[in-house]
Design an enzyme around this catalytic site. Structure first.
Site, mmCIF file in Angstrom:
data_model
loop_
_atom_site.group_PDB
_atom_site.id
_atom_site.type_symbol
_atom_site.label_atom_id
_atom_site.label_comp_id
_atom_site.label_asym_id
_atom_site.label_seq_id
_atom_site.Cartn_x
_atom_site.Cartn_y
_atom_site.Cartn_z
ATOM 1 N N ASN A 61 -0.258 4.483 -0.187
ATOM 2 C CA ASN A 61 -0.850 5.748 0.271
ATOM 3 C C ASN A 61 -1.607 5.646 1.598
ATOM 4 O O ASN A 61 -2.397 6.524 1.936
ATOM 5 C CB ASN A 61 -1.761 6.329 -0.812
ATOM 6 C CG ASN A 61 -2.922 5.393 -1.128
ATOM 7 O OD1 ASN A 61 -2.978 4.280 -0.592
ATOM 8 N ND2 ASN A 61 -3.838 5.833 -1.966
ATOM 9 N N GLU A 87 -7.455 -20.054 -17.532
ATOM 10 C CA GLU A 87 -7.973 -20.685 -16.322
ATOM 11 C C GLU A 87 -9.140 -21.541 -16.788
ATOM 12 O O GLU A 87 -10.225 -21.047 -17.062
ATOM 13 C CB GLU A 87 -8.471 -19.642 -15.306
ATOM 14 C CG GLU A 87 -8.929 -20.318 -14.020
ATOM 15 C CD GLU A 87 -10.025 -19.588 -13.248
ATOM 16 O OE1 GLU A 87 -10.110 -19.772 -12.035
ATOM 17 O OE2 GLU A 87 -10.811 -18.853 -13.857
ATOM 18 N N ASP A 133 -4.078 3.877 2.727
ATOM 19 C CA ASP A 133 -5.514 3.622 2.879
ATOM 20 C C ASP A 133 -5.807 2.164 3.232
ATOM 21 O O ASP A 133 -6.969 1.755 3.292
ATOM 22 C CB ASP A 133 -6.292 4.054 1.621
ATOM 23 C CG ASP A 133 -5.908 3.238 0.402
ATOM 24 O OD1 ASP A 133 -5.048 2.328 0.518
ATOM 25 O OD2 ASP A 133 -6.458 3.507 -0.680
ATOM 26 N N ASP A 171 -1.846 -1.173 -3.959
ATOM 27 C CA ASP A 171 -2.186 -0.412 -5.162
ATOM 28 C C ASP A 171 -1.058 -0.513 -6.188
ATOM 29 O O ASP A 171 -0.001 -1.089 -5.897
ATOM 30 C CB ASP A 171 -2.474 1.055 -4.795
ATOM 31 C CG ASP A 171 -1.446 1.589 -3.798
ATOM 32 O OD1 ASP A 171 -0.243 1.477 -4.097
ATOM 33 O OD2 ASP A 171 -1.840 2.067 -2.705
ATOM 34 N N ASP A 204 -9.626 -15.427 -17.240
ATOM 35 C CA ASP A 204 -10.462 -15.883 -16.127
ATOM 36 C C ASP A 204 -11.629 -16.726 -16.647
ATOM 37 O O ASP A 204 -12.280 -16.358 -17.632
ATOM 38 C CB ASP A 204 -10.999 -14.637 -15.402
ATOM 39 C CG ASP A 204 -11.714 -14.966 -14.113
ATOM 40 O OD1 ASP A 204 -11.051 -15.417 -13.176
ATOM 41 O OD2 ASP A 204 -12.941 -14.750 -14.042
ATOM 42 N N ASP A 246 0.840 -1.200 0.000
ATOM 43 C CA ASP A 246 0.000 0.000 0.000
ATOM 44 C C ASP A 246 0.873 1.246 0.000
ATOM 45 O O ASP A 246 1.619 1.475 0.949
ATOM 46 C CB ASP A 246 -0.904 -0.041 1.247
ATOM 47 C CG ASP A 246 -1.722 1.230 1.398
ATOM 48 O OD1 ASP A 246 -1.897 1.953 0.394
ATOM 49 O OD2 ASP A 246 -2.193 1.483 2.530
HETATM 50 C C1 GLC Z 1 -11.941 -17.054 -11.256
HETATM 51 C C2 GLC Z 1 -11.130 -16.211 -10.310
HETATM 52 C C3 GLC Z 1 -11.890 -16.053 -9.037
HETATM 53 C C4 GLC Z 1 -13.215 -15.398 -9.337
HETATM 54 C C5 GLC Z 1 -13.988 -16.173 -10.397
HETATM 55 C C6 GLC Z 1 -15.140 -15.388 -10.926
HETATM 56 O O1 GLC Z 1 -12.090 -18.353 -10.820
HETATM 57 O O2 GLC Z 1 -9.865 -16.759 -10.129
HETATM 58 O O3 GLC Z 1 -11.178 -15.317 -8.087
HETATM 59 O O4 GLC Z 1 -13.988 -15.315 -8.179
HETATM 60 O O5 GLC Z 1 -13.168 -16.460 -11.498
HETATM 61 O O6 GLC Z 1 -14.671 -14.325 -11.714
HETATM 62 CA CA CA Z 2 -3.544 2.108 -1.274
#
Ligand code: GLC
Ligand code: CA
Length: 535
Positions: free
Chosen positions: A24, A275, A26, A30, A201, A22
């Site tokens: 900044n 994935e 918060d 980031d 994803d 982090d």
């Molecule tokens: C993939 C990501 C996971 C997310 C899911 C829905 O499996 O790795 O973190 O929740 O997709 O987008």
């Molecule tokens: Ca931050």
């Protein structure tokens, strides 16, 4: 000069931006925070970073609910910060892989908002999966969301929309050409900004068929799809063969087109890793056929027991299946969706397995914090933020444990991660796991990773296939040992709780824990440890 593409046997370091550093105060990591720690990343000996999503998002699912895929969420910085991160990474010869989330958008995306307003039958609704309720008012089918609860949510005018994940993540309709056009725009946007590749994803989810068909055992299917639900092996496999919404043939058409887009950037070597949780495992190889993607994740090591037969089968199967399409496997022990490997199998075992895996052909993925040997964070239910926890109403604790921010320095939490209150609490017990502490300790997990990755680069990248030596699958009497040789290196893992003698030539160059004794030409490998020998 090595002429093979950079990603072929790369080590890729996965950064979950919210939990890395982090800048900044918060309490949330980031992009400038990541940029500020790139020297550390480089010092690990990795070749690339993969950044989990940092796009505009209401953050209902850790940023995997994208409201604008071509901008940076203010919590992470802005586009200038993204450019600077990429530039600084490239300066250090680190490639950058961005996460792309094509299965769904956030319900805050302008398309979904427009679809809500435009009403039934509109072009706007055709970008998603909107359907009428059944005559009895129930949702269009009985599918259960992967995060629990129904896969359908009803909108004001009575129609339902499909969401395989959280209700805030409406699934996109990939039969609509506007969807692909928009994603190609997003791919180009990030390639033009400098990224070197994409992690795709839910790559297997894009095409839905039979949306109006019920599944005979929706709860069983939903449980089979979840790694945190224990289930009989045969039963799970049988159910996974019946998933109606994953791994349809149509997804491959999409990736063939994306591959053309990537290859149109001459001299850039843009790569993509899918994935794709698919079943049976042979189906995963379709994603890495010559005209499709470059890599597909192998998730087996995220769940495999620390057992020589199991590990032999996982490794052998992944290598041989990938070989049928001329691809190399990928290896991952941890990621942001699963328990950290040190918690799952034990810390010594996790180190042994990492050293075992770093010798294998293909690409290895390291989830930030894994190099420190971090366990899962211990959280109270009141700290949890994962929708999986909320939608399952408790039985699934969700994935926050693996997402606790990294400990960097000092003696008190939050260990240099932030000047503020971290978004998930970092336990005081992580004191010994800070980067600072581990750098000072030559026996730390961090040093093991650094040394191993250096040796991997020196001796193993490009070394070709492996030859199994000791394995009970090959009739060895000793099922405590699993060993192979690759190029000039012999890798021996002792999975048992006692030291084991083994007949191996060569000079010891690294061991994951304990000390290797050499007597009369025999070597004694410590319990729960892996050693590499140079011949
Ligand atoms: C993939 C990501 C996971 C997310 C899911 C829905 O499996 O790795 O973190 O929740 O997709 O987008
Ligand atoms: Ca931050």
């Amino acid at each position: 000069m090595n002429s093979s593409p950079w990603w072929k046997e790369a080590t890729i370091y996965q950064i979950y931006p919210r939990s890395f550093f982090d800048s900044n105060g918060d309490g949330e990591g980031d992009l400038p925070g990541i940029t500020s720690q790139l020297d550390y990343v480089k010092s690990l000996g990795v070749d690339a970073i993969w950044l989990s999503p940092f796009y505009t998002s209401p953050n209902k699912d850790g940023g995997y609910d994208v409201a604008n895929p071509r901008d940076v969420d203010p919590r992470f910085g802005n586009l200038e910060d993204a450019k600077e991160l990429i530039a600084q990474a490239h300066k250090r010869d680190l490639r950058v892989i961005a996460d792309i989330v094509p299965n769904h958008f956030s319900d805050q995306h302008e398309w979904f908002q427009a679809a809500l307003k435009a009403g039934r039958g509109s072009k706007e609704r055709e970008r998603f999966h909107f359907y009428e309720a059944n005559t009895d008012g129930t949702p269009p089918n009985n599918w259960i969301s992967i995060f629990g609860g129904p896969s359908w949510t009803q909108v004001e005018d009575g129609q339902f929309y499909l969401h395989l994940f959280d209700s805030s993540q409406p699934d996109l309709n990939w039969e609509n050409p506007e969807v692909n056009a928009d994603f190609e725009k997003t791919l180009r946007f990030w390639i033009d900004l400098g990224v070197d590749g994409f992690r795709i994803d839910v790559a297997h989810g894009l095409i839905k068929e039979d949306v109006l068909t019920n599944h005979p055992d929706p709860q069983g299917l939903s449980d089979a799809l979840r790694l945190d639900v224990a289930m009989d092996f045969e039963k799970r496999n049988a159910l996974l063969l019946t998933v109606p919404f994953f791994d349809r043939q149509g997804v491959h058409e999409i990736y063939r087109n994306w591959r053309k887009l990537f290859d149109s950037y001459e001299g850039r070597e843009i790569m993509a890793v899918a994935e794709a949780w698919v079943h049976p495992p042979v189906n995963a190889t379709r994603y890495v056929r010559a005209d499709e993607l470059h890599q597909v994740f192998n998730f087996d090591l995220l769940t495999a027991a620390f057992n020589s037969d199991v590990l032999f089968d996982v490794v052998e199967q992944s290598i041989s299946l990938n070989a049928t399409v001329n691809a190399l496997p990928t290896w991952a022990l941890s990621n942001h969706d699963s328990p950290r490997v040190a918690s799952r199998i034990g810390d010594e075992q996790a180190r042994a397995l990492a050293l075992f895996v770093f010798g294998l052909p293909g690409s290895t993925y390291v989830f930030a914090g894994q190099e420190l040997g971090l366990p899962d964070g211990q959280l109270q239910d009141s700290d949890r933020q994962d929708p999986m926890f909320f939608r399952s109403n408790g039985p699934s604790k969700g994935r926050d444990g693996a997402r606790v921010p990294l400990p960097w320095s000092g003696d008190t939490t939050p260990f240099g991660f932030s000047n503020g209150k971290p978004w998930l609490p970092i336990s005081q017990s992580w004191r010994d796991f800070t980067v600072e502490n581990e750098l000072a300790d030559p026996k730390s997990s961090l040093h093991l990773y650094k040394n191993a990755l250096e040796l991997r680069k020196e001796f193993l990248v490009g070394a070709g296939g492996l030859t199994w030596l000791e394995s009970s699958r090959h009739g060895s009497k000793e099922d405590a040992l699993l060993s192979y040789s690759r190029g000039v290196i012999t890798v021996v893992m002792n999975l048992s709780d006692s030291a084991k003698e083994c007949d191996v030539a060569g000079k010891l160059i690294i061991v994951s824990g304990g000390t290797v004794d050499a007597r009369d030409g025999k070597k004694v490998i410590p319990a729960r440890s892996t050693a590499w020998f140079l011949t």
